[in-house]
Design a protein around this motif. Sequence first.
Motif, PDB file in Angstrom:
ATOM      1  N   SER A  51      -5.023  -5.576  -8.550  1.00  0.00           N
ATOM      2  CA  SER A  51      -4.408  -5.253  -7.264  1.00  0.00           C
ATOM      3  C   SER A  51      -4.420  -3.743  -7.093  1.00  0.00           C
ATOM      4  O   SER A  51      -4.036  -3.004  -8.013  1.00  0.00           O
ATOM      5  N   GLY A  97      -3.027  -0.287  -5.712  1.00  0.00           N
ATOM      6  CA  GLY A  97      -1.739   0.214  -5.267  1.00  0.00           C
ATOM      7  C   GLY A  97      -1.456   1.582  -5.825  1.00  0.00           C
ATOM      8  O   GLY A  97      -2.148   2.052  -6.739  1.00  0.00           O
ATOM      9  N   ALA A 157     -11.773   2.077  -1.152  1.00  0.00           N
ATOM     10  CA  ALA A 157     -11.020   0.826  -1.280  1.00  0.00           C
ATOM     11  C   ALA A 157     -11.941  -0.376  -1.150  1.00  0.00           C
ATOM     12  O   ALA A 157     -11.854  -1.329  -1.940  1.00  0.00           O
ATOM     13  N   VAL A 162      -3.546  -6.009  -2.639  1.00  0.00           N
ATOM     14  CA  VAL A 162      -2.899  -4.706  -2.667  1.00  0.00           C
ATOM     15  C   VAL A 162      -1.414  -4.906  -2.945  1.00  0.00           C
ATOM     16  O   VAL A 162      -0.820  -5.911  -2.548  1.00  0.00           O
ATOM     17  N   ALA A 197      -7.397  -3.231   3.334  1.00  0.00           N
ATOM     18  CA  ALA A 197      -6.798  -4.505   2.926  1.00  0.00           C
ATOM     19  C   ALA A 197      -6.635  -5.453   4.097  1.00  0.00           C
ATOM     20  O   ALA A 197      -6.988  -6.637   4.017  1.00  0.00           O
ATOM     21  N   CYS A 213      -2.200  -9.451   0.499  1.00  0.00           N
ATOM     22  CA  CYS A 213      -1.364  -8.270   0.714  1.00  0.00           C
ATOM     23  C   CYS A 213       0.074  -8.575   0.328  1.00  0.00           C
ATOM     24  O   CYS A 213       0.727  -9.407   0.970  1.00  0.00           O
TER      25      CYS A 213
END
Length: 381
Positions: free
Chosen positions: A192, A194, A203, A214, A235, A243
């Motif tokens: 993920s 972040g 990304a 994310v 995302a 998400c």
Amino acid sequence: MTGAIALIAQRIFDGDRMHPDSALLIEEGRVRALVPVSEIPDDTQHVETGASLLCPGFVDWQVNGGGGVLFNETPTREGIRAIAAAHARFGTTTLLPTVITDAPEVTAAAAHAVAEAIADGDPAVVGVHFEGPHISLEKCGVHDARFIRPLAPADRDLLTRADLGTVVATLAPENASLDDIRTLSRAGVHVSLGHSNADFATANAAFGAGARSVTHLFNAMSGLNHRDPGLAGAALSSAHVYCGLIPDGYHVHPVMLDLALRAAGPRRITLVTDAMSLVGHPDDRFELNGRTVERRDGRLTIADGTLAGSDLDMISGVQIMAAACNAPLENVLRMASRSPAQMLGLHDRGHLRPGARADVLGLDAQLALVSVWIGGERQAR
């Protein structure tokens, strides 16, 4: 159906759709069927739930603490047990204990504690979430910058341990290469993105390498801009990316909660609490890496005002999300159950179809939690 019980409510949400005037048949801790009330077998015990709605237990993949226990400060089997018990009172029946950026020995202890919980058959714990330390200094938020570092071979060995169940690793392209992401993903780790300032192109390259979600959308990441959509825009515009979203009204403005749902839909939005130790506990402060975190008006912050996780439980998050979004109730419930379960590859959680573990919540007409069953056993509240 000998030995089965029938949970009865005005409506039952099975994880995908509503069923009016129905009963949920449970036997040996599993869902056996969902039938009209008129078709309940004669030898089945009827259980009046006192609820107007039954739905699957909530699935939360970002739980830092609860019940007065912070996982980073108490990375033990007992700590996990206390955290899970605290969140069960608010409808979370499946969770990932989450350890944020810390010293390597803390991360290792957290992994060991989760392995013990899984070996013990803890009904709530299906894996672990390592949030850091391979994140961006620029977007570290409350994470301790002393421990942030690039991903190394020893870290890959930890993340790919076979005894940790479902592993989520929050990392940033600034401190983990595309090869790292690809290797972890192929080994079964759910990567993920972040705590990252990655631009839109970076990304998307990471998503192409295998990152699949994310962590806390909009928070601690490059945000939406009309000329640079950033990580948040990447995302929301990627059809296969989940998400995580913190619906406490502080991390994300209610209008943005609604916009995120409109953009990604209920199958990709997964509600998370990012809960800290004060959830389900009367204290108003705790320590995190030597810093004091205080609770004021529902917000958790350190001295400089930086948010430090949340004071959110999942049933409150569902209520806030329902109020913020003009969306069908089943969509809101799905984001707290079915969607995160699918994200984590949990085939017997997050729904009430035959074969599912009988994790069931009873809600009243105002979405207040009135009853909780875990594995078909009613829990004291």
